[in-house]
Design a protein around this motif. Structure first.
Motif, mmCIF file in Angstrom:
data_model
loop_
_atom_site.group_PDB
_atom_site.id
_atom_site.type_symbol
_atom_site.label_atom_id
_atom_site.label_comp_id
_atom_site.label_asym_id
_atom_site.label_seq_id
_atom_site.Cartn_x
_atom_site.Cartn_y
_atom_site.Cartn_z
ATOM 1 N N GLU A 263 0.822 -1.374 0.034
ATOM 2 C CA GLU A 263 0.054 -0.078 0.131
ATOM 3 C C GLU A 263 0.923 1.278 0.132
ATOM 4 N N ILE A 264 0.581 2.181 -0.881
ATOM 5 C CA ILE A 264 1.515 3.268 -1.054
ATOM 6 C C ILE A 264 0.871 4.636 -0.505
ATOM 7 N N PHE B 66 9.405 13.480 -6.717
ATOM 8 C CA PHE B 66 9.860 12.420 -7.813
ATOM 9 C C PHE B 66 10.629 11.350 -7.302
ATOM 10 N N ALA B 67 11.625 11.549 -6.284
ATOM 11 C CA ALA B 67 12.435 10.511 -5.955
ATOM 12 C C ALA B 67 11.686 9.704 -4.967
ATOM 13 N N GLU B 68 10.513 10.254 -4.073
ATOM 14 C CA GLU B 68 9.960 9.474 -3.253
ATOM 15 C C GLU B 68 8.835 8.484 -4.064
ATOM 16 N N PHE B 69 8.362 9.268 -5.051
ATOM 17 C CA PHE B 69 7.555 8.281 -6.000
ATOM 18 C C PHE B 69 8.271 7.395 -6.622
ATOM 19 N N MET C 200 7.126 3.406 -6.660
ATOM 20 C CA MET C 200 7.113 2.512 -7.815
ATOM 21 C C MET C 200 7.864 1.392 -7.922
ATOM 22 N N ALA C 201 9.128 1.505 -7.570
ATOM 23 C CA ALA C 201 9.924 0.322 -7.406
ATOM 24 C C ALA C 201 9.545 -0.739 -6.360
ATOM 25 N N ASP C 202 8.936 -0.252 -5.262
ATOM 26 C CA ASP C 202 8.556 -1.164 -4.363
ATOM 27 C C ASP C 202 7.269 -2.013 -4.789
#
Length: 274
Positions: free
Chosen positions: A8-9, A157-160, A164-166
């Protein structure tokens, strides 16, 4: 409540200067199709994610939430053919599908790129039509403003990208380093390769659509991709495309049936190429 254990993001704060847009290369690869009438337990994602330049609203979390309420606690099928768009809307739709209490089957009918690939990851089962494609990359969008706006957007963007990688890692079982390398390189996967790498489970033969409405949508998409590659911001493309369509009114009143002049679009494309 997905049948799979998908992450869950959390919701992200949208940078004030952020302008959503689908990547130019994804727009170039996208082949729009006219949406068939949805069956009761089917949701079609056949447009850009987020606000659309023709109807004023593409595929949004609000629309998907409404469809899920109507379907109830029943298995659903999500048909996807989208170049992506607003990454915040894409993540919100992913979370909605992830929370659906029954099985979610995703069918990639043509393209699942960028934000649309995140939506596809919410499927308990993902099937790809023959000749379909996935595209994964780092967060993409337009930002205007001062150094503080740029810094804030870069951090978001870095957190996003990490979120996405997760999702990709959990869904495919690939190593985190491999996923991040794929995102950094902007990776396109055809059906066979996507299945091999765990982005999907099976293939199916997608029905062919080549009606008049679909042809007009394809012409608009080709023109939009050309303008995007030329560096024209989306708001300016929206104005020019409305004029070419003969609908100079506000975006919210333009519709896909607004008599788009395909010949005029072709002439403009030839001018741009020259």
């Amino acid at each position: 409540m997905s049948l799979r254990k998908l992450p869950e993001i959390k919701a992200f704060t949208r940078p004030g200067a952020y302008q959503p847009d689908a990547p130019a290369d994804a727009l170039d690869q996208w082949r729009p199709r006219a949406a068939e009438a949805d069956e009761k337990a089917t949701i079609s994602v056949y447009d850009v994610i987020g606000e659309d330049m023709w109807t004023g609203e593409g595929v949004t979390a609000r629309r998907v939430a409404g469809a899920l309420r109507a379907i109830g606690k029943n298995p659903i099928t999500v048909n996807v053919n989208s170049p992506g768009g607003d990454m915040f809307e894409g993540l919100a739709i992913y979370n909605l599908l992830r929370e659906h209490p029954a099985e979610v089957t995703v069918k990639v009918m043509g393209l699942a790129a960028s934000a649309a690939s995140i939506i596809a990851m919410a499927g308990d089962r993902i099937e790809m039509g023959l000749g379909s494609m996935f595209m994964v990359h780092n967060s993409w969008g337009l930002v205007m403003g001062n150094q503080n706006d740029m810094r804030d957007a870069a951090e978001t963007f870095a957190e996003f990208d990490a979120a996405m990688a997760d999702i990709y890692t959990a869904r495919t079982g690939l190593g985190r380093d491999e996923i991040e390398a794929m995102m950094n390189a902007e990776t396109w996967l055809r059906t066979e390769r996507a299945i091999e790498m765990g982005f999907a489970e099976a293939t199916f033969e997608a029905p062919a659509y080549d009606d008049k409405e679909a042809q007009g949508m394809k012409a608009r998409a080709r023109l939009d991709a050309t303008l995007a590659k030329a560096g024209m911001p989306r708001v300016e493309r929206r104005t020019l495309l409305r004029e070419a369509a003969g609908t100079p009114s506000a975006a919210g009143t333009a519709t896909l049936s607004a008599g788009f002049d395909v010949d005029a679009a072709r002439r403009l494309l030839e001018t741009l190429k020259a």
